[in-house]
Each structure stands twice: as C-alpha cells, then as structure tokens.
Design an enzyme around this catalytic site. Structure first.
Site, PDB file in Angstrom:
ATOM      1  N   GLN A  74       3.895   2.066  -4.033  1.00  0.00           N
ATOM      2  CA  GLN A  74       3.977   3.368  -3.373  1.00  0.00           C
ATOM      3  C   GLN A  74       4.478   3.211  -1.947  1.00  0.00           C
ATOM      4  O   GLN A  74       4.064   2.306  -1.214  1.00  0.00           O
ATOM      5  CB  GLN A  74       2.605   4.038  -3.380  1.00  0.00           C
ATOM      6  CG  GLN A  74       2.638   5.492  -2.923  1.00  0.00           C
ATOM      7  CD  GLN A  74       1.306   6.184  -3.114  1.00  0.00           C
ATOM      8  OE1 GLN A  74       0.426   5.689  -3.822  1.00  0.00           O
ATOM      9  NE2 GLN A  74       1.128   7.339  -2.485  1.00  0.00           N
ATOM     10  N   SER A 159       0.992  -3.696  -5.703  1.00  0.00           N
ATOM     11  CA  SER A 159       0.020  -2.646  -6.008  1.00  0.00           C
ATOM     12  C   SER A 159       0.416  -1.905  -7.288  1.00  0.00           C
ATOM     13  O   SER A 159       0.333  -2.467  -8.375  1.00  0.00           O
ATOM     14  CB  SER A 159      -0.114  -1.701  -4.813  1.00  0.00           C
ATOM     15  OG  SER A 159      -1.187  -0.810  -4.984  1.00  0.00           O
ATOM     16  N   LEU A 160       0.877  -0.658  -7.178  1.00  0.00           N
ATOM     17  CA  LEU A 160       1.361   0.083  -8.340  1.00  0.00           C
ATOM     18  C   LEU A 160       2.355  -0.746  -9.159  1.00  0.00           C
ATOM     19  O   LEU A 160       2.363  -0.702 -10.394  1.00  0.00           O
ATOM     20  CB  LEU A 160       2.041   1.370  -7.866  1.00  0.00           C
ATOM     21  CG  LEU A 160       3.108   1.965  -8.792  1.00  0.00           C
ATOM     22  CD1 LEU A 160       2.453   2.616  -9.978  1.00  0.00           C
ATOM     23  CD2 LEU A 160       4.023   2.900  -8.045  1.00  0.00           C
ATOM     24  N   ARG A 184      -3.971   6.833 -12.666  1.00  0.00           N
ATOM     25  CA  ARG A 184      -4.293   6.069 -11.451  1.00  0.00           C
ATOM     26  C   ARG A 184      -3.968   6.890 -10.206  1.00  0.00           C
ATOM     27  O   ARG A 184      -4.764   6.971  -9.266  1.00  0.00           O
ATOM     28  CB  ARG A 184      -3.500   4.763 -11.444  1.00  0.00           C
ATOM     29  CG  ARG A 184      -3.724   3.841 -10.242  1.00  0.00           C
ATOM     30  CD  ARG A 184      -2.822   2.616 -10.382  1.00  0.00           C
ATOM     31  NE  ARG A 184      -3.087   1.587  -9.382  1.00  0.00           N
ATOM     32  CZ  ARG A 184      -2.436   1.471  -8.231  1.00  0.00           C
ATOM     33  NH1 ARG A 184      -1.497   2.348  -7.908  1.00  0.00           N
ATOM     34  NH2 ARG A 184      -2.728   0.471  -7.398  1.00  0.00           N
ATOM     35  N   HIS A 272      -7.097   0.474  -1.567  1.00  0.00           N
ATOM     36  CA  HIS A 272      -7.510  -0.936  -1.624  1.00  0.00           C
ATOM     37  C   HIS A 272      -8.739  -1.229  -0.753  1.00  0.00           C
ATOM     38  O   HIS A 272      -8.839  -2.279  -0.123  1.00  0.00           O
ATOM     39  CB  HIS A 272      -6.335  -1.862  -1.274  1.00  0.00           C
ATOM     40  CG  HIS A 272      -5.173  -1.685  -2.220  1.00  0.00           C
ATOM     41  ND1 HIS A 272      -5.250  -2.075  -3.540  1.00  0.00           N
ATOM     42  CD2 HIS A 272      -3.951  -1.127  -2.046  1.00  0.00           C
ATOM     43  CE1 HIS A 272      -4.105  -1.757  -4.140  1.00  0.00           C
ATOM     44  NE2 HIS A 272      -3.313  -1.175  -3.262  1.00  0.00           N
ATOM     45  N   GLN A 321      -8.322  -3.586  -8.834  1.00  0.00           N
ATOM     46  CA  GLN A 321      -7.192  -3.670  -7.903  1.00  0.00           C
ATOM     47  C   GLN A 321      -7.195  -2.563  -6.861  1.00  0.00           C
ATOM     48  O   GLN A 321      -6.836  -2.780  -5.703  1.00  0.00           O
ATOM     49  CB  GLN A 321      -5.891  -3.646  -8.716  1.00  0.00           C
ATOM     50  CG  GLN A 321      -4.636  -3.964  -7.928  1.00  0.00           C
ATOM     51  CD  GLN A 321      -3.499  -3.030  -8.298  1.00  0.00           C
ATOM     52  OE1 GLN A 321      -3.619  -1.818  -8.184  1.00  0.00           O
ATOM     53  NE2 GLN A 321      -2.406  -3.605  -8.759  1.00  0.00           N
TER      54      GLN A 321
END
Length: 370
Positions: A74, A159-160, A184, A272, A321
């Site tokens: 993102q 991440s994503l 998500r 996070h 995560q």
C-alpha cells in the site's frame, strides 16, 4: 528453484492436480498437520499404509536465489495504473475477474480515481494486488517474458505484497487471494477507525536512532498513544506507527535527533502494531476457510524474513503480519547476501526499486508496470 525436501515413499500416491490462476500447474499430495515440535518446526505427513511422507516447514530454508519477483504494498498506488494492462488480454482479464468479487468496476477506479478513493485502504489494497498480478501478464507477453517468469526462484512482497507473492507462487488462486486482500483492507480500515492513530516515515536516521526517537516520544504520552517502528524499509527510511499524540511527539522531536525530515503517511492508521489487533480474528477466520497450498518457490515472510512451506504456518503468519513490524530491510539484504542476480518489481510505482537501491546501489532491479 530451491530443491524439494519432499520424500516420497516407494509406492504410488494418489495426487491431486491443481492449476493456479497464474498459469502454473503444481502437483501436490493431500496433507495434514501432524505435529509441532518444541523448536517450533511444523511437520506434515501423509499416511500410506505403514509409511509416512514428511514435509518440513523449513524445506525452503537453504534457498539459493538467482532471480526474484518483488511486489509492492500500500502506498504504491496511483491514478492511471492499469492502463498498460489493457493492451494485454490476459492482464485485462484479471480486472474483469476482480469485478465479480469487488462488486464494482475496479479498473475504472484505478484509471480514473479519484485519488482520495483509490488511496483508501479498502480500495488501494485490492487495486495494487490485481495490478501487480496484471504486471506479471504484461511481462509474460513480452519477448522473453515467459523465460524470465520461469527463471524466478524466490518471491516476496512488501506487506500487502506478500499476498501477491503467494498468489504468484501458487499458494492460492487469484480469486481467493483477492477475497483475502479485500477483507484485509476492510478489517484494517475498521481497526484504524476504532482509534486515533497514524504512521510517519523518518528519513535520514539509522534504526537505532529511530528507536531512541520512539523511546523519547513514548515518555511523553500515555499507553494508548505509544509508538514503535512498524516498517524496517531500508537504511535511512523507517516508518513509525502508533497513537496520534505519539506520532505528533515523534514529529516534534525528529529534528533534535538529526532526522533529515519526516513524512506523514497517507494511510488509515497505525498499521503493523497492536492497533490492528481487531483485524486479526477476522483474518484468521477468512484464512481458515481458504485453500492454501505449499508455494512452488520460496515466499519470504514479512514477519520473520524467512520462507515457509507449511500452509497452516503461512496462514498463522499472514494473520500476525498486520500487527508485526515489516522486516523488509532484512529480506532485501538476505536476498542480496545469498547472491540474487536479478530482481523485478512488478506493479504500480517504483517504491521497491528505490528501497533495493538504497540497500545496494549496484543491485540489478527492473520495474514492470501495468
């Protein structure tokens, strides 16, 4: 490709043939979790008469990378992405398949915006996922593109982007991955809406100095506004997440710690960190009902910068995560140390390429957009 540690018994096993949406075919035995040893290593087994076949979660541990696909997270989104993909039928088809899951024309938002809509967590995550996998098809259609795709022996995503990497590696289908990414984004947005939180990039400091900056800010705020390093991106660029007052304290103190600058990130909240705890149970439920297979190549986790082979372990890590710091700097350094020769960033923007170059200016990385 990393060699397989799967040891087959000397009698025939019935196998199920699975075709992934990315054009790969992978034959895998049906497996079930057998036990978890004290060292945390997961083993899976298939009972065949008196024999068992064991697959270790650490089967990819000694991977030797030569060509890596890296997928953005993102923040990489931009109005106009997806235009190139329309020139390649297989890439354009992914957006059409996405519309059935999203319930609206995702490509229209990608190409036309408005920016505020595309930047929202619930839209940017699915949009980046689809556009990044469309970039794979754009590369496939290029002269020599299929050969490059076939040579990829490790993948990861920021991440994503870890979901995109898992889809590319055949761990789940394009559709199942998009459903997970959609949920998500929604779960992270809802968690962010529940508390006043934010993220800020600290530019020009090493990780130790950024930690000291966080410690100083935390002395001035209550528990609900604590901050921590959330993204270990690359030397001189670390993202801090936490309560809004804590982030403001970080910004106020940054110059006294010799930071070159701070950049408030256009995200919904403190990703996070524990601020995302409400999203975990929703992700766990969605992952539990999703068919997930052993990736055909190593996929490096954001949580521990290691590849995992066991589907249940991967599911557990994906749920964790969203509340765990992203170990991207360690991931990139490990790939380079292990001797990766060529990297490709697939998807919108050039954030990943910039990070890799900050770690090693001589690194060979090419961006494939869509």
């Amino acid at each position: 490709m990393a060699s397989s540690s799967l040891v087959l018994p000397s009698i025939s096993l019935r196998r199920s043939s699975i075709s992934t949406s990315m054009g790969f075919k992978n034959e895998i035995p049906r497996i079930s979790i057998k036990n978890l040893d004290r060292g945390g290593r997961v083993f899976m087994s298939i009972a065949v008469g008196a024999q068992t076949t064991v697959v270790d979660d650490a089967r990819f541990k000694d991977y030797k990378p030569s060509c890596a696909f890296l997928f953005p997270g993102q923040g990489a989104q931009g109005v106009g992405m997806g235009v190139e993909a329309q020139k390649v039928p297989a890439a354009a088809e992914l957006y059409k398949r996405a519309n059935d899951i999203m319930g609206f024309d995702l490509l229209d938002v990608c190409i036309n915006g408005p920016k505020e809509k595309l930047d929202s967590t619930v839209l940017s995550q699915p949009a980046i996922y689809v556009t990044s996998l469309a970039a794979v098809e754009v590369l496939r259609a290029r002269d020599g593109g299929q050969g490059i795709i076939d040579s990829v022996d490790v993948t990861c995503g920021l991440s994503l982007g870890e979901y995109t990497a898992l889809a590319f590696a055949g761990a789940f289908s394009f559709e199942d991955g998009l459903k997970l990414v959609k949920l998500r984004g929604e779960a992270m947005q809802d968690a962010a809406d529940a508390a006043k939180s934010a993220m800020v990039s600290i530019i020009g400091l090493d990780s130790e100095k950024v930690q000291q900056l966080c410690d100083a800010a935390n002395q001035e705020v209550d528990e609900e506004n604590k901050v921590q390093i959330a993204n270990f991106l690359c030397p001189g660029n670390y993202a801090v997440s936490g309560g809004l007052k804590g982030i403001e304290a970080v910004e106020a103190k940054a110059k006294s710690f010799k930071a070159r600058m701070t950049v408030r990130l256009a995200v919904a909240g403190a990703f996070h960190t524990s601020f995302m705890d409400p999203a975990v149970s929703r992700l766990e439920a969605a992952l539990a009902s999703t068919e997930l297979r052993t990736p055909r190549i190593p996929v490096i986790s954001n949580v521990d910068a290691k590849p995992h082979a066991d589907p249940d372990t991967i599911k557990e890590i994906l749920a964790r995560q969203v509340t765990s710091p992203v170990q991207w700097e360690t991931t990139v350094k490990t790939l380079l140390t292990k001797g990766v020769e060529k990297c490709f960033e697939l998807g919108p923007g050039k954030v990943i390429a910039g990070i890799v170059k900050r770690v090693d200016k001589s690194a060979d990385i090419e961006n494939i957009g869509a």
